[in-house]
Each structure stands twice: as C-alpha cells, then as structure tokens.
Write a protein that holds these residues in place. Structure first.
Motif, mmCIF file in Angstrom:
data_model
loop_
_atom_site.group_PDB
_atom_site.id
_atom_site.type_symbol
_atom_site.label_atom_id
_atom_site.label_comp_id
_atom_site.label_asym_id
_atom_site.label_seq_id
_atom_site.Cartn_x
_atom_site.Cartn_y
_atom_site.Cartn_z
ATOM 1 N N GLN A 13 0.822 -1.207 0.000
ATOM 2 C CA GLN A 13 0.000 0.000 0.000
ATOM 3 C C GLN A 13 0.857 1.258 0.000
ATOM 4 N N ASN A 14 1.983 1.214 0.680
ATOM 5 C CA ASN A 14 2.856 2.381 0.778
ATOM 6 C C ASN A 14 3.985 2.283 -0.246
ATOM 7 N N SER A 15 4.300 3.419 -0.839
ATOM 8 C CA SER A 15 5.345 3.422 -1.863
ATOM 9 C C SER A 15 6.709 3.078 -1.263
ATOM 10 N N TRP A 16 6.990 3.497 -0.028
ATOM 11 C CA TRP A 16 8.285 3.190 0.586
ATOM 12 C C TRP A 16 8.447 1.692 0.796
ATOM 13 N N GLN A 17 7.356 0.975 1.105
ATOM 14 C CA GLN A 17 7.431 -0.480 1.254
ATOM 15 C C GLN A 17 7.730 -1.130 -0.098
ATOM 16 N N ARG A 18 7.031 -0.682 -1.131
ATOM 17 C CA ARG A 18 7.232 -1.214 -2.484
ATOM 18 C C ARG A 18 8.662 -0.946 -2.945
ATOM 19 N N ASN A 19 9.164 0.273 -2.696
ATOM 20 C CA ASN A 19 10.530 0.628 -3.095
ATOM 21 C C ASN A 19 11.567 -0.206 -2.344
ATOM 22 N N SER A 20 11.333 -0.430 -1.062
ATOM 23 C CA SER A 20 12.264 -1.254 -0.276
ATOM 24 C C SER A 20 12.287 -2.691 -0.790
ATOM 25 N N ALA A 21 11.113 -3.239 -1.115
ATOM 26 C CA ALA A 21 11.046 -4.602 -1.643
ATOM 27 C C ALA A 21 11.744 -4.693 -2.998
ATOM 28 N N LEU A 22 11.540 -3.678 -3.846
ATOM 29 C CA LEU A 22 12.201 -3.661 -5.155
ATOM 30 C C LEU A 22 13.715 -3.538 -5.013
ATOM 31 N N GLN A 23 14.154 -2.713 -4.075
ATOM 32 C CA GLN A 23 15.584 -2.554 -3.834
ATOM 33 C C GLN A 23 16.187 -3.885 -3.349
ATOM 34 N N PHE A 24 15.500 -4.555 -2.435
ATOM 35 C CA PHE A 24 15.967 -5.843 -1.929
ATOM 36 C C PHE A 24 16.022 -6.870 -3.066
ATOM 37 N N GLU A 25 14.996 -6.902 -3.894
ATOM 38 C CA GLU A 25 14.974 -7.815 -5.033
ATOM 39 C C GLU A 25 16.149 -7.536 -5.964
ATOM 40 N N GLY A 26 16.460 -6.268 -6.189
ATOM 41 C CA GLY A 26 17.606 -5.910 -7.025
ATOM 42 C C GLY A 26 18.916 -6.411 -6.437
ATOM 43 N N TYR A 27 19.072 -6.253 -5.124
ATOM 44 C CA TYR A 27 20.280 -6.759 -4.450
ATOM 45 C C TYR A 27 20.408 -8.268 -4.640
ATOM 46 N N ILE A 28 19.315 -8.972 -4.430
ATOM 47 C CA ILE A 28 19.341 -10.436 -4.548
ATOM 48 C C ILE A 28 19.660 -10.848 -5.985
ATOM 49 N N ASN A 29 19.087 -10.162 -6.952
ATOM 50 C CA ASN A 29 19.366 -10.494 -8.355
ATOM 51 C C ASN A 29 20.833 -10.266 -8.705
ATOM 52 N N ARG A 30 21.416 -9.167 -8.183
ATOM 53 C CA ARG A 30 22.846 -8.919 -8.422
ATOM 54 C C ARG A 30 23.699 -10.027 -7.814
ATOM 55 N N LEU A 31 23.341 -10.452 -6.630
ATOM 56 C CA LEU A 31 24.100 -11.527 -5.972
ATOM 57 C C LEU A 31 23.911 -12.857 -6.697
ATOM 58 N N ARG A 32 22.722 -13.102 -7.222
ATOM 59 C CA ARG A 32 22.476 -14.341 -7.991
ATOM 60 C C ARG A 32 23.327 -14.374 -9.257
ATOM 61 N N LEU A 33 23.473 -13.230 -9.929
ATOM 62 C CA LEU A 33 24.321 -13.174 -11.116
ATOM 63 C C LEU A 33 25.760 -13.550 -10.771
ATOM 64 N N GLN A 34 26.229 -13.080 -9.620
ATOM 65 C CA GLN A 34 27.576 -13.434 -9.184
ATOM 66 C C GLN A 34 27.668 -14.928 -8.886
ATOM 67 N N LEU A 35 26.627 -15.462 -8.298
ATOM 68 C CA LEU A 35 26.586 -16.893 -7.997
ATOM 69 C C LEU A 35 26.651 -17.701 -9.289
ATOM 70 N N ASP A 36 25.937 -17.248 -10.315
ATOM 71 C CA ASP A 36 25.953 -17.933 -11.612
ATOM 72 C C ASP A 36 27.332 -17.902 -12.270
ATOM 73 N N LYS A 37 28.155 -16.916 -11.917
ATOM 74 C CA LYS A 37 29.504 -16.803 -12.484
ATOM 75 C C LYS A 37 30.518 -17.637 -11.694
ATOM 76 N N ASN A 38 30.027 -18.423 -10.725
ATOM 77 C CA ASN A 38 30.874 -19.320 -9.929
ATOM 78 C C ASN A 38 31.985 -18.597 -9.166
ATOM 79 N N ILE A 39 31.660 -17.456 -8.568
ATOM 80 C CA ILE A 39 32.664 -16.789 -7.743
ATOM 81 C C ILE A 39 32.842 -17.592 -6.454
ATOM 82 N N THR A 40 33.916 -17.336 -5.741
ATOM 83 C CA THR A 40 34.158 -18.058 -4.496
ATOM 84 C C THR A 40 33.147 -17.615 -3.434
ATOM 85 N N THR A 41 32.916 -18.482 -2.486
ATOM 86 C CA THR A 41 31.981 -18.171 -1.414
ATOM 87 C C THR A 41 32.481 -16.992 -0.598
ATOM 88 N N SER A 42 33.785 -16.935 -0.370
ATOM 89 C CA SER A 42 34.352 -15.835 0.396
ATOM 90 C C SER A 42 34.076 -14.500 -0.295
#
Length: 184
Positions: A13-42
């Motif tokens: 209902q609130n735009s700040w909640q939607r923006n926070s969820a979208l920002q979190f989703e963006g972070y996770i997607n960036r990290l998933r791309l790194q995971l797909d590139k087989n970077i080290t866990t460290s």
C-alpha cells in the motif's frame, strides 16, 4: 511459496514499502548473477556485506567499540569458515546439514536417546536432567546488571535445582553474588 517469493509478489500500500522490496529484489538479483559466475563463497560473502552495508549498519546501531569490533570480527570469521567452498557446494552442505540435523533430532526424540541439550535457564523450568552445566555465572551477566536482582536469584535457583546427579557451575573470576551467597 518462499518468504522471498512472497516479498516480491506482495502488493504494497505504501510506496516506501514497495521501493524497499524492489531494492531488496535488485540486491538479490545482483548476488544471484555473481553466484551464476561461480565466484568463491568468500567473495560472495564480501559482496553480501557490501551490498547490504553490514559494516555501516553495525557502526550505526552500536556505540560500544568492543561490540562493533566483535560483530565485525564475526563477519570475518564467517568468511574464513566458507573460504574453501564454492557457493553451490556450501549451500548444498548447509541444506544437507539442516536436513540431517532435523532428521536426527526427530529420531532422537522418538528413541529418547541420551544427548546434550542446550537451553536457557528459563526453558529448563520444571525439567530435570542427570547432569547440568550452568555456564556464564559471573557478575554483570548472571546476575545481569540490568535485571532485577530478585528475579535473577529466582532464575539462579531454577538453574541449580535442575540436576538429578551432577551440577557444574562455570564461573569466570571470583566473588559472584550468587555463588558467594547461595553455594559458599
């Protein structure tokens, strides 16, 4: 549906909640791309710390330098724990360990096999055990310096009356109020 899937598919209902969820989703997607590139866990852990600004969060939320150092050291310890594994192997290890632990715990409950149980003094109320180890009995921690002394004394009584056969109390230093008053 996972918690993550619920987070990104929820209607906010609130735009700040939607923006926070979208920002979190963006972070996770960036990290998933790194995971797909087989970077080290460290390196992945380093990137998680950076993306979620964990060091900045620690510095903002804690004022005590020792607390800040302990929390930052915990992040470094995590990196040394995972440094030899690929992210996929590490996640498989975590998933398998969790499943095995769950299976072992339910099996132990069914077979009533003797095992070590770690619990708070609050959780031990009404229970008895052959051997009890009461750890961290030191002034400032038990009794806690921010708690009511009478309540802490009641908890101490609960802790020392759980053992059927052997009671061990771990005390760092000397002159604990409870040990001196009740056990000396």
């Amino acid at each position: 549906m996972s918690m993550y899937e619920a987070l990104i598919s929820m209607r906010y209902q609130n735009s700040w909640q939607r923006n926070s969820a979208l920002q979190f989703e963006g972070y996770i997607n960036r990290l998933r791309l790194q995971l797909d590139k087989n970077i080290t866990t460290s390196l992945l852990v380093d990137n998680i710390i950076k993306v979620f600004q964990m060091n900045e969060y620690i510095e903002e939320k804690y004022s005590n330098e020792e607390d800040i150092k302990d929390r930052k050291d915990s992040l470094e310890i995590l990196k040394t724990f995972v440094k030899s594994e690929s992210p996929i192997k590490f996640l498989d290890y975590i998933n398998n360990t969790t499943k095995i632990d769950y299976i072992n715990n339910t099996t132990k409950k069914k077979s009533k096999e003797k095992c070590v149980k770690l619990m708070s003094v609050h959780a031990s109320k009404g229970l008895e055990f052959d051997n009890v180890f009461l750890i961290g009995v030191e002034d400032g921690k038990f009794p806690h310096n921010k708690s009511d002394l009478i309540d802490e004394a009641r908890l101490f009584y609960v802790g020392v009356t759980r053992a059927k056969e052997n009671q061990t109390i771990s005390q760092i230093g000397v002159d604990n109020k409870f040990v001196d008053e009740y056990l000396a």
